[in-house]
Write a protein that holds these residues in place. Structure first.
Motif, PDB file in Angstrom:
ATOM      1  N   PRO A  70       0.815  -1.229   0.000  1.00 18.57           N
ATOM      2  CA  PRO A  70       0.000   0.000   0.000  1.00 18.57           C
ATOM      3  C   PRO A  70       0.843   1.271   0.000  1.00 18.57           C
ATOM      4  N   PHE A  71       1.999   1.233   0.672  1.00 17.73           N
ATOM      5  CA  PHE A  71       2.824   2.442   0.729  1.00 17.73           C
ATOM      6  C   PHE A  71       3.353   2.792  -0.664  1.00 17.73           C
ATOM      7  N   PHE A  72       3.996   1.815  -1.326  1.00 19.59           N
ATOM      8  CA  PHE A  72       4.588   2.138  -2.627  1.00 19.59           C
ATOM      9  C   PHE A  72       3.536   2.250  -3.732  1.00 19.59           C
ATOM     10  N   SER A  73       2.359   1.645  -3.540  1.00 20.21           N
ATOM     11  CA  SER A  73       1.270   1.876  -4.501  1.00 20.21           C
ATOM     12  C   SER A  73       0.894   3.349  -4.467  1.00 20.21           C
ATOM     13  N   GLY A  74       0.841   3.914  -3.266  1.00 15.33           N
ATOM     14  CA  GLY A  74       0.509   5.335  -3.115  1.00 15.33           C
ATOM     15  C   GLY A  74       1.576   6.226  -3.721  1.00 15.33           C
ATOM     16  N   VAL A  75       2.818   5.780  -3.659  1.00 17.54           N
ATOM     17  CA  VAL A  75       3.918   6.582  -4.210  1.00 17.54           C
ATOM     18  C   VAL A  75       3.921   6.503  -5.739  1.00 17.54           C
ATOM     19  N   PHE A  76       3.767   5.285  -6.264  1.00 18.75           N
ATOM     20  CA  PHE A  76       3.865   5.109  -7.722  1.00 18.75           C
ATOM     21  C   PHE A  76       2.518   5.275  -8.426  1.00 18.75           C
ATOM     22  N   LEU A  77       1.465   5.415  -7.646  1.00 11.67           N
ATOM     23  CA  LEU A  77       0.105   5.529  -8.173  1.00 11.67           C
ATOM     24  C   LEU A  77      -0.268   4.342  -9.065  1.00 11.67           C
ATOM     25  N   GLU A  78       0.076   3.163  -8.622  1.00 10.87           N
ATOM     26  CA  GLU A  78      -0.385   1.917  -9.265  1.00 10.87           C
ATOM     27  C   GLU A  78      -0.254   0.810  -8.229  1.00 10.87           C
ATOM     28  N   ASN A  79      -1.232  -0.116  -8.225  1.00 12.54           N
ATOM     29  CA  ASN A  79      -1.237  -1.080  -7.120  1.00 12.54           C
ATOM     30  C   ASN A  79      -0.733  -2.474  -7.483  1.00 12.54           C
ATOM     31  N   GLN A  80      -0.112  -2.597  -8.655  1.00 10.01           N
ATOM     32  CA  GLN A  80       0.476  -3.899  -9.006  1.00 10.01           C
ATOM     33  C   GLN A  80       1.981  -3.913  -8.724  1.00 10.01           C
ATOM     34  N   LEU A  81       2.524  -2.778  -8.409  1.00  8.77           N
ATOM     35  CA  LEU A  81       3.974  -2.602  -8.219  1.00  8.77           C
ATOM     36  C   LEU A  81       4.763  -3.111  -9.423  1.00  8.77           C
TER      37      LEU A  81
END
Ligand SMILES: Cc1cc2nc3c(=O)[nH]c(=O)nc-3n(C[C@H](O)[C@H](O)[C@H](O)COP(=O)(O)OP(=O)(O)OC[C@H]3O[C@@H](n4cnc5c(N)ncnc54)[C@H](O)[C@@H]3O)c2cc1C
Length: 318
Positions: A70-81
């Motif tokens: 959830p943290f890096f999804s919020g940073v990259f604005l995508e939830n598949q990483l």
């Protein structure tokens, strides 16, 4: 709900602050290794995705799903990483180098600050450029024409490709991330912690992350919540707003009072990868370009390539 310190600022505070562990000792160790490695510029393989990296390096599933995802999804604005490691490394390096901030007047204030230093007679705003001819004539949508010895195209990727090469704008590209951010005003409540990043690690619902903001410019007794989602993007605005508020009330209960939708921002064209890292910013002797699409997409790249293009032009004039 768990509350903990920023692990990129102080990993020990982060570890101490968590009563119900969401990580193993190995997770902490790995985070520490990544921190040191990136801080001192020992790069990881750049072409792999962040998701693959997190799994392969050995983080526990719990730590990935409750925090990293959830943290890096919020940073990259995508939830598949599926963002590439070059972007991860640039972002992570920024976390290790300084604090996270948002300008109190919004992110636009950065551009406005730069514009303020340019004499008014030298800047024309609010006109869409429709073409640039070989002899350096810029035509705008209102049919005005401007000529210049040297032109730098500082538009986003799609508009740059259109203006420079007449390439059609193709929105259905997998190279773009999409998300929506909803802003609501709600009644202030001391139990709603301001400037804390709330992450949804439950894998349920559509909210990925949210934050409560206070600013002296907001009406007294009111705060703003900014909520980022990646799912249900196709819903009509009012249906989406209702769904998000329902979920917000499930999390925070009756602390959410008198909500009012301020605005929904749709981000349709966020670059998640970029191929061009050579800062080849020149199309011809009198046509240059710059912007996030010239490297790892970020404000840093936008500013750096703008400076590099300007330096090349100054060099040319000598
Ligand atoms: C929600 C969100 C959060 C972000 N957070 C961060 C962050 O914390 N840190 C970070 O480094 N980056 C962040 N980014 C990324 C950052 O905003 C971009 O990398 C940066 O704005 C890119 O700058 P740019 O000048 O290359 O392009 P843009 O900001 O896209 O500017 C291009 C400009 O060109 C104009 N334009 C386009 N076509 C034409 C035309 N034909 N005629 C006239 N004008 C035209 C556009 O209107 C626009 O103003 C974030 C992005 C989003 C969406």
């Amino acid at each position: 709900m768990l509350i903990f310190a920023n692990p990129f600022e102080n990993i020990l505070d982060f570890a101490k602050g968590i009563k119900t562990p969401i990580f193993t000792i190995k997770d902490l160790f790995l985070l520490g290794v990544i921190y040191l490695r990136i801080k001192f510029n020992f790069k990881y393989y750049e072409n792999t995705t962040v998701h693959t990296f997190f799994s392969k390096i050995g983080f526990s599933k719990k730590f990935i799903s409750l925090f990293l995802k959830p943290f890096f999804s919020g940073v990259f604005l995508e939830n598949q990483l599926r963002t590439k490691m070059n972007k991860f490394q640039e972002v992570f390096k920024s976390f290790t180098d300084g604090n996270v901030f948002i300008p109190s007047d919004g992110i636009n204030s950065l551009a406005q600050q730069i514009a303020k230093n340019i004499p008014k007679k030298n800047i024309i705003l609010g006109k869409e450029v429709v073409s640039i001819s070989i002899d350096n004539i810029v035509s705008t949508i209102d049919k005005s024409k401007y000529s210049a010895k040297i032109i730098v195209i500082a538009a986003d990727k799609l508009n740059f490709e259109y203006l420079a090469y007449r390439k059609k704008r193709n929105l259905i590209s997998s190279n773009f991330n999409k998300s929506k951010t909803l802003y609501f005003s709600i009644d202030d409540n001391p139990e709603l912690k301001k400037f804390y990043l709330y992450l949804n690690g439950s894998n349920e619902g559509i909210i990925n992350n949210l934050i409560f903001l206070r600013n002296e410019k907001y009406p007294k007794g009111k705060i703003i919540t900014s909520i980022t989602i990646f799912k249900s993007l196709e819903l009509q605005q009012d249906v989406l707003a209702k769904k998000v508020i329902k979920e917000l009330k499930l999390i925070f209960g009756d602390k959410i009072k008198n909500h009012k939708l301020i605005e929904i921002f749709s981000i349709k064209e966020l670059i998640n990868s970029s191929i061009n890292h050579k800062y080849n910013l020149c199309i011809s002797n009198n046509l240059y370009f710059c912007g996030e699409h010239c490297g790892v997409a970020s404000l840093n790249t936008a500013l750096k390539t703008g400076r590099l293009a300007a330096e090349r032009i100054i060099e040319l004039k000598k």
